[in-house]
Motif scaffolding. Sequence first.
Motif, mmCIF file in Angstrom:
data_model
loop_
_atom_site.group_PDB
_atom_site.id
_atom_site.type_symbol
_atom_site.label_atom_id
_atom_site.label_comp_id
_atom_site.label_asym_id
_atom_site.label_seq_id
_atom_site.Cartn_x
_atom_site.Cartn_y
_atom_site.Cartn_z
ATOM 1 N N MET A 1 41.767 -13.774 26.074
ATOM 2 C CA MET A 1 41.579 -13.169 25.356
ATOM 3 C C MET A 1 41.023 -11.326 24.781
ATOM 4 N N LEU A 2 41.574 -10.628 24.346
ATOM 5 C CA LEU A 2 41.696 -9.431 24.343
ATOM 6 C C LEU A 2 41.182 -9.450 22.677
ATOM 7 N N GLY A 3 40.197 -8.491 22.616
ATOM 8 C CA GLY A 3 39.716 -7.888 21.044
ATOM 9 C C GLY A 3 41.030 -6.539 20.476
ATOM 10 N N THR A 4 40.887 -6.437 19.008
ATOM 11 C CA THR A 4 41.803 -6.060 18.815
ATOM 12 C C THR A 4 40.803 -4.821 18.036
ATOM 13 N N LEU A 5 41.811 -2.989 18.596
ATOM 14 C CA LEU A 5 41.236 -2.132 17.686
ATOM 15 C C LEU A 5 42.202 -1.786 16.596
ATOM 16 N N TYR A 6 41.075 -2.287 15.897
ATOM 17 C CA TYR A 6 41.131 -1.691 13.773
ATOM 18 C C TYR A 6 40.937 0.098 13.576
ATOM 19 N N GLY A 7 41.325 0.365 13.099
ATOM 20 C CA GLY A 7 41.556 1.946 12.709
ATOM 21 C C GLY A 7 41.351 1.849 11.329
ATOM 22 N N ILE A 8 40.042 2.197 10.960
ATOM 23 C CA ILE A 8 39.942 2.076 8.877
ATOM 24 C C ILE A 8 39.581 3.425 8.999
ATOM 25 N N SER A 9 39.901 2.630 7.940
ATOM 26 C CA SER A 9 40.178 4.353 7.426
ATOM 27 C C SER A 9 38.702 4.177 5.932
ATOM 28 N N VAL A 10 38.152 5.744 6.296
ATOM 29 C CA VAL A 10 37.071 5.314 5.414
ATOM 30 C C VAL A 10 36.546 6.752 4.492
ATOM 31 N N GLY A 11 37.898 7.090 4.216
ATOM 32 C CA GLY A 11 38.362 8.052 3.410
ATOM 33 C C GLY A 11 37.155 9.229 3.206
ATOM 34 N N THR A 12 37.523 9.975 2.573
ATOM 35 C CA THR A 12 36.697 11.264 2.635
ATOM 36 C C THR A 12 35.394 11.946 2.373
ATOM 37 N N GLY A 13 34.671 11.049 1.961
ATOM 38 C CA GLY A 13 33.191 11.271 1.391
ATOM 39 C C GLY A 13 32.505 10.557 1.654
ATOM 40 N N ASP A 14 32.847 10.840 0.053
ATOM 41 C CA ASP A 14 32.307 9.226 -0.542
ATOM 42 C C ASP A 14 31.411 7.387 -0.406
ATOM 43 N N PRO A 15 30.934 7.233 0.333
ATOM 44 C CA PRO A 15 31.006 5.888 0.869
ATOM 45 C C PRO A 15 31.522 5.276 -0.135
ATOM 46 N N GLU A 121 49.164 -3.787 26.600
ATOM 47 C CA GLU A 121 49.158 -4.803 25.980
ATOM 48 C C GLU A 121 47.557 -4.189 25.024
ATOM 49 N N CYS A 122 46.886 -3.534 25.324
ATOM 50 C CA CYS A 122 46.232 -3.484 23.822
ATOM 51 C C CYS A 122 46.699 -3.498 22.624
ATOM 52 N N VAL A 123 46.238 -4.131 21.041
ATOM 53 C CA VAL A 123 46.213 -4.695 20.235
ATOM 54 C C VAL A 123 45.586 -3.464 19.077
ATOM 55 N N VAL A 124 46.568 -2.595 17.879
ATOM 56 C CA VAL A 124 45.617 -1.966 17.895
ATOM 57 C C VAL A 124 46.017 -2.530 16.423
ATOM 58 N N GLN A 125 45.409 -2.278 14.686
ATOM 59 C CA GLN A 125 45.766 -2.524 13.443
ATOM 60 C C GLN A 125 45.135 -1.136 12.856
ATOM 61 N N ARG A 126 45.531 -1.005 11.831
ATOM 62 C CA ARG A 126 44.923 0.516 10.847
ATOM 63 C C ARG A 126 44.877 -0.149 9.358
ATOM 64 N N VAL A 127 43.886 0.180 8.531
ATOM 65 C CA VAL A 127 43.708 0.377 7.466
ATOM 66 C C VAL A 127 43.605 1.058 6.520
ATOM 67 N N PRO A 128 45.052 1.019 5.806
ATOM 68 C CA PRO A 128 44.967 2.958 5.058
ATOM 69 C C PRO A 128 43.762 2.627 3.999
ATOM 70 N N GLY A 129 43.805 3.916 3.988
ATOM 71 C CA GLY A 129 42.403 4.330 2.439
ATOM 72 C C GLY A 129 42.588 5.675 2.473
ATOM 73 N N VAL A 130 41.664 6.460 1.418
ATOM 74 C CA VAL A 130 42.154 7.443 0.889
ATOM 75 C C VAL A 130 42.662 8.690 2.069
ATOM 76 N N CYS A 131 43.555 9.711 1.903
ATOM 77 C CA CYS A 131 43.453 10.711 1.535
ATOM 78 C C CYS A 131 43.200 12.212 1.048
ATOM 79 N N SER A 132 42.945 13.520 1.862
ATOM 80 C CA SER A 132 42.033 14.332 1.228
ATOM 81 C C SER A 132 43.087 14.743 0.440
ATOM 82 N N PRO A 133 44.065 15.068 0.167
ATOM 83 C CA PRO A 133 44.863 16.176 -0.463
ATOM 84 C C PRO A 133 44.807 14.889 -1.848
ATOM 85 N N LEU A 134 44.701 13.840 -1.941
ATOM 86 C CA LEU A 134 44.708 12.725 -3.088
ATOM 87 C C LEU A 134 43.412 12.431 -4.228
#
Lengths: 237, 237
Positions: A1-15, A121-134
């Motif tokens: 069983m492989l783990g998943t790489l998650y790309g987590i958008s954490v936004g522009t600075g405000d936690p 074979e690796c599995v990647v998932q992305r979580v969208p978030g807040v981009c700087s122009p917005l």
Amino acid sequence: MLGTLYGISVGTGDPELITLKGLRILKQSPVVAFPSGVHGKAGMAQTIVEQWLGSGQVQLALTFPYVQDLVILTQAWIAAAEQVWDYLGSGQDVAFACEGDVSFYSTFTYLATVLQELHPECVVQRVPGVCSPLAAASALGTPLTVRDQRLVVLPAIYNVGELETILGWADVVVLMKVSSVYSEVWKVLQQHKLLNQAFVVERATLPEQVIYADLCDRPNLKLPYFSLLIVKVTQRK
Amino acid sequence: MLGTLYGISVGTGDPELITLKGLRILKQSPVVAFPSGVHGKAGMAQTIVEQWLGSGQVQLALTFPYVQDLVILTQAWIAAAEQVWDYLGSGQDVAFACEGDVSFYSTFTYLATVLQELHPECVVQRVPGVCSPLAAASALGTPLTVRDQRLVVLPAIYNVGELETILGWADVVVLMKVSSVYSEVWKVLQQHKLLNQAFVVERATLPEQVIYADLCDRPNLKLPYFSLLIVKVTQRK
């Protein structure tokens, strides 16, 4: 069983600008990765997420050098990918905390691309978030785009001559990371009489955020790296 | 004391894509407004937030008709603004739940603009969130933009001839709400040999999400209103 790489958008600075989904996956992941800081200081993504991390979670600082040399960069991306793969290969999920949005001019893309080349074979998932122009538009209190407006986003490295053409066509233009070319851009905006329809936002959503809502008297702003410029070429409601 | 109108970006459909900040303000607000649904069905923003609302909070469904007629629209915006003003004027905050991002082709702009024209003293705050192009990119598992790529976003109403020009210049093009012009766009993409570098995402992040990752055999897709098309004109890593 492989783990998943998650790309987590954490936004522009405000936690608080991380999404519920991003936070949930971050808390569930046994390994949390982020770009290492410089000069011993934590990077922005690390600063945003560290309040949420438990003592049982591995923290993995990955080095992405601030250089243009593609050989050095590629070596760094391969090293980072292999560090992540060590965990994925042993079945552990890795959450990578990524400044801004994970799909928008992000460091995560290099990591994910190199990882998928080395280990298809690796599995990647992305979580969208807040981009700087917005984030900047919300800070300015003015919409980025309305109705039928055409939006152009230009990244840091571009031809100032090209900007002239775009100003003749687009309704809204965003110049990302504008600091190194600000003076040249200012002259172009002056020629087009757009200085009072242009806005600069430094470090949007951070406590040090600075807004310049009229550039007429500011031909030589000294800006930090995380600055962007918005031009409202056509004025609409 | 006046209340504040908060524009809360609630994202593209997945209820977990609201930010912590958006959720905090939503829960704190005595009044929560959202666009009313059609045909007796709750709208998307309402569906996203209703799980978070307490019995003590007023729910205010505001009507934004799906018409082009500017007189009808303006009457609706004024009516909505006055409904909101009733609460703000009595000192109560109103949180408006807005699909996608509040600054990106959003309904909230009309409400806030009309409200500020009618009552210039009112205070408006915006909380940024997840916009549909970035939600779609995460769903596709491919970055929207990398490195020095130039991005163009075109809204629903545009000239297909203009698309030809843009394809000769931009690196990445997003066509918002593409359903009504899909067949014409398909022909342009075919002429430019870009059909296998184009992607359609319907209802990104919702359970009914559909992805078309190659358009070569799909000249006549019947798409819902919330569909967008991404063209990667230049292929980069």
